[in-house]
Scaffold this active site. Structure first.
Site, PDB file in Angstrom:
ATOM      1  N   GLU A  77       0.897  -1.174   0.000  1.00  0.00           N
ATOM      2  CA  GLU A  77       0.000   0.000   0.000  1.00  0.00           C
ATOM      3  C   GLU A  77       0.920   1.203   0.000  1.00  0.00           C
ATOM      4  O   GLU A  77       1.754   1.367   0.887  1.00  0.00           O
ATOM      5  CB  GLU A  77      -0.915  -0.026   1.226  1.00  0.00           C
ATOM      6  CG  GLU A  77      -2.071   0.971   1.131  1.00  0.00           C
ATOM      7  CD  GLU A  77      -1.743   2.292   1.786  1.00  0.00           C
ATOM      8  OE1 GLU A  77      -1.633   3.297   1.032  1.00  0.00           O
ATOM      9  OE2 GLU A  77      -1.586   2.340   3.006  1.00  0.00           O
ATOM     10  N   CYS A 110      -1.972   8.281   3.939  1.00  0.00           N
ATOM     11  CA  CYS A 110      -2.069   7.893   2.534  1.00  0.00           C
ATOM     12  C   CYS A 110      -3.419   8.288   1.954  1.00  0.00           C
ATOM     13  O   CYS A 110      -3.547   8.507   0.751  1.00  0.00           O
ATOM     14  CB  CYS A 110      -1.882   6.383   2.391  1.00  0.00           C
ATOM     15  SG  CYS A 110      -0.293   5.789   2.990  1.00  0.00           S
TER      16      CYS A 110
END
Length: 543
Positions: free
Chosen positions: A294, A328
């Site tokens: 990720e 993120c």
């Protein structure tokens, strides 16, 4: 193969509010003082033994007060890495042989310890080491990590119980879900202690052994997590913590024959480097390593002309500036219709952003703290300076910075008339929001452009009072985000509710805290047992 048993039904850990006068606030303040006043050495843990890395030493400091030291770690050397891998591989047979229930019991005990006696210790460490407010630390660690551990146990049990739906007459079919052959290399980021705890433990729960390399700036909380896992009963060598920049560790791990997988959260550039290195070494490995990553994001909020102004303002403020935009999933670009932006919203939003309290996170009235380190400060300073000199950009709010005491960057809003400008494509990982104002009648053209202007596809949101418009937007942006929100901010995925992960340059979309992720750490064997075997090779058509 494990017998199928029931496991406790997971529920999301309640979020403590730390309101003035509350007992949890008092406990937190005690821990903040204790950790701040007692800097410690931050050792590796290899084969259950604690020792300092053999390389250069560095201090972990409080980002909001960078002269205040929390502890000291040392870079792991190649020998440290070899020792960690050897310890993991030595522990593998016994860990694989342990029943799932016994492995699960360790993870569930870790969850209870974190929800209880370790709660304020890890929250305080996360606040001090990563400059998170009490609210941001609470929802990170303990709450999200407790959720990861509890829900992973449930998902893992369901996965192990999966069996073929059919059997031919006289045949018994079954599946054996095995751990991977070798070790998993877990590389974890600074911004979430929960991610740092989940990336090594998810593969371990499935019976794998792990070499864990946390971010240098998250080392304080990582070392405490390792001690919590030891208290929960984790056997020696199952997870081996190595500290520092990780360069020497990667040089060893990525060349090793027994590398079975990489579990990564961090920058896109770093993950691409890892992938390229694995590709270059592919002939060396015993098996094809599983790569789960990720990475970055350039996350968006799209406002339809029917958007509720108050909902939009709150979604932007929280989505862009909580934890200084160092998520993120943080909102870093917004698309707002002229009918809203030019009707006083610009001034209202700017006033709210400029009013956000910023400072030392131990002063619990602050909304934001500091960015993580000098490098992050420099990157965001440069982004603001570029915007100031760009004729297509206008600073609407913020635009200042000061690193004299801590790495402070004011929450900044930049209006830009060029939708292809780098402010809409570059990830700054800080409190920087780019706004594009579109003509209301050009909504569809705006969607077409913004859908593909960024390489990333992690999170996004639409704010709309028109259900048909929301549905249309969600379909139009189907591949632009792995997590999509309707009338909410682009952050805040909850384990067990919104599995998290994105595609394109944002990662492999293996959904942390979900069955999809755990499946990546298993190697399934199909078994067919014929109960009465044939003794003649011929078939009826041959008679």
């Amino acid at each position: 193969m494990d017998a199928v048993t029931q496991v406790p039904t997971p529920v999301n850990e309640p979020v403590h509010g730390y309101a003035p006068g509350s007992p949890e606030r008092a406990r937190l303040e005690v821990k903040l003082k204790e950790l701040a006043e007692n800097p410690v050495d931050l050792p590796m843990t290899i084969g259950g033994e604690r020792r300092m890395g053999g390389g250069e030493r560095f201090d972990v400091v409080q980002p909001h007060h960078h002269k205040a030291r929390l502890g000291t770690y040392a870079n792991a050397t190649q020998q440290d890495a070899k020792d960690a891998i050897d310890a993991a591989l030595a522990a593998a047979p016994a860990w694989r042989a342990m029943s799932f229930d016994d492995r699960a019991a360790i993870i569930l005990r870790a969850a209870e310890l974190l929800a209880g006696p370790w709660r304020e210790t890890l929250a305080a460490s996360t606040m001090l080491g990563q400059s998170k407010t009490a609210q941001q630390a609470e929802i990170d660690c303990p709450c999200e990590l407790v959720d990861f551990w509890r829900f992973n146990v449930k998902y893992a049990r369901d996965l192990l119980a999966e069996q073929p739906p059919a059997n031919s007459p006289g045949v018994w079919n079954r599946l054996d879900h095995r751990p991977l052959e070798g070790f998993v290399y877990a590389i974890t980021p600074f911004n979430f202690t929960a991610i740092a705890g989940n990336l090594p433990t998810a593969p371990a729960l499935m019976g794998n052994v792990v070499v864990w390399k946390p971010s240098p700036t998250q080392t304080h909380a990582a070392v405490l997590l390792m001690r919590l896992l030891e208290e929960a009963g984790l056997p020696k060598g199952v997870i081996n913590l190595v500290t520092g920049d990780g360069i020497e560790v990667s040089n060893v791990a990525l060349e090793h024959r027994d590398l079975a997988g990489i579990h990564f959260t961090g920058s896109t550039k770093t993950f691409q480097h890892l992938w390229k290195t694995v590709g270059a070494n592919i002939e060396k490995y015993r098996s094809y390593p599983r790569l789960v990553g990720e990475t970055g994001g350039k996350d968006f909020v799209v406002a339809h002309p029917s958007a509720d102004r108050a909902v939009l303002k709150t979604a932007l403020t929280r989505g862009a500036f909580e934890y200084q935009g160092q998520k993120c999933s943080a909102t870093s670009r917004a698309y707002i219709p002229a009918s809203i932006w030019n009707d006083g919203f610009r001034e209202e939003f700017a006033a709210e952003v400029d009013s956000l309290t910023m400072g030392d996170v131990t002063e619990l009235g602050n909304f934001v703290g500091a960015v993580i380190d000098e490098r992050a400060f420099a990157k965001n300073k440069a982004a603001i300076d570029r915007a100031k000199s760009d004729p297509t950009c206008t600073i609407v709010a913020g635009g200042s910075y000061d690193d004299s005491v801590g790495y402070f960057v004011r929450p900044t809003v930049v209006e830009c008339t060029d939708p292809a400008n780098p402010v809409f494509t570059t990830e700054y990982f800080g409190p920087f929001l780019a706004v594009y104002v579109y003509e209301d009648e050009k909504y569809d053209a705006m969607l077409t452009q913004m859908e593909c202007v960024s390489d990333y596809a992690l999170t996004g949101a639409v704010i709309s009072g028109d259900r048909a418009a929301a549905a249309y937007t969600m379909e139009k942006l189907r591949y632009a985000a792995g997590n999509f929100y309707i009338n909410d901010k682009s952050t805040g995925a909850v384990v067990g509710q919104q599995p998290f992960g994105g595609g394109r340059a944002s990662g492999t979309n293996d959904k942390a805290g979900a069955p999809q992720n755990l499946m990546r750490w298993t190697l399934t064997r199909a078994i067919k047992e014929t109960l009465v075997a044939p003794t003649d090779y011929t078939y009826p058509h041959m008679g």
